[in-house]
Design an enzyme around this catalytic site. Sequence first.
Site, mmCIF file in Angstrom:
data_model
loop_
_atom_site.group_PDB
_atom_site.id
_atom_site.type_symbol
_atom_site.label_atom_id
_atom_site.label_comp_id
_atom_site.label_asym_id
_atom_site.label_seq_id
_atom_site.Cartn_x
_atom_site.Cartn_y
_atom_site.Cartn_z
ATOM 1 N N TYR A 1 0.844 -1.190 0.000
ATOM 2 C CA TYR A 1 0.000 0.000 0.000
ATOM 3 C C TYR A 1 0.888 1.252 0.000
ATOM 4 O O TYR A 1 1.605 1.516 0.965
ATOM 5 C CB TYR A 1 -0.916 0.039 1.228
ATOM 6 N N HIS B 1 -0.314 -12.041 1.428
ATOM 7 C CA HIS B 1 -1.323 -11.206 0.767
ATOM 8 C C HIS B 1 -2.005 -11.938 -0.388
ATOM 9 O O HIS B 1 -3.223 -11.837 -0.583
ATOM 10 C CB HIS B 1 -0.645 -9.925 0.259
ATOM 11 N N SER C 1 -13.219 -4.955 2.508
ATOM 12 C CA SER C 1 -14.247 -4.349 1.649
ATOM 13 C C SER C 1 -15.660 -4.733 2.104
ATOM 14 O O SER C 1 -16.497 -5.125 1.292
ATOM 15 C CB SER C 1 -14.039 -4.739 0.178
ATOM 16 N N PRO C 2 -15.953 -4.615 3.411
ATOM 17 C CA PRO C 2 -17.271 -5.025 3.905
ATOM 18 C C PRO C 2 -18.404 -4.102 3.471
ATOM 19 O O PRO C 2 -19.578 -4.463 3.583
ATOM 20 C CB PRO C 2 -17.092 -4.986 5.423
ATOM 21 N N GLY D 1 -17.212 1.074 -0.572
ATOM 22 C CA GLY D 1 -18.034 2.275 -0.444
ATOM 23 C C GLY D 1 -19.347 2.207 -1.196
ATOM 24 O O GLY D 1 -20.233 3.040 -0.970
#
Length: 326
Positions: free
Chosen positions: A56, A124, A203-204, A208
């Site tokens: 990141y 990852h 990403s729950p 967004g």
Amino acid sequence: MNKRRLGQGGPEVSAIGLGCMGMSEFYGRADETESIAVIHRALDLGVNFLDTADMYGRGHNEELVGRAVSGRRDEVVLATKFGIVRTDEEAGRRIDGSPEYVRRAADASLRRLGVDHIDLYYLHRRDTTVPIEETVGAMAELVAAGKVGRIGLSEVSAETLRRAHATHPISALQSEYSLFTRGLEEEILPTARELGVALVAYSPISRGLLGGTLPPAEQLPEDDFRKHHPRFAGENGAANEALVAEVREIADEVGCTPAQLALAWLLTRGEDVIPIPGTKRLRYLEENAAAAGIALTPEQLASLEAAVPAGAARGDRYADMSPVEK
């Protein structure tokens, strides 16, 4: 903040964690001062499970998180990841799970974070050219050396999870899981439960989308990768927005926001499910954290299931699904 156990015998972490990726890239510009304020506020609210990765911002995110938790290390369960290697090309990347890289990556992450150990260290993405037993074996050496507390995997199949767990206990599996992404419920989640592995849901809020506040994809800035994401653009975007409108109706009945409803729903999927919504804004952090206190009735859950059944969302999770194990 309610707590949940991070795998069998693992530490207690906040029922909702904090994903820090967007503080460095992928979701448009971020303000470093505000990002650090978000992390500090998260700790004040009892959100103690922080998630980052070495890729990141090409290391920037780990450095930022390290500065933010300096002086408050004992309040944090710190998770980072390795295995996706950024190349010289702007969007270039490769996967490396070799034992030699495991050791180098861990030492580099420890330096950037400014800590003497990583609480949870994830692979990852799986390197298909290296047996998972070799990668996990090298990660186990880090545990024995005191550099890592517990190990995890991200986006692997049930079979890979079993093989890895037979090599060294796996505490957590991080995979995408939300109202819009439920494929792991068939085989992967039951396998994790059988093995006593916590499911950390990234990403729950579907990047967004389930929050219902994003502009159309064409209005997003060029440095926001959702602009060209399969679920946001064109007919897929329109179809998914219609689903979000139904989620909003139920959220209004519950008395919460659509994002909070999405998180509260995930928390009902089991005590071993720990969502880690990402944000770089204080108001969204506070909104997300408050979702841990929302109790949904059976009737509300049934309405949500009817409105957004498994598989309802349109479009792939990524433009290129090749790194993700099926």
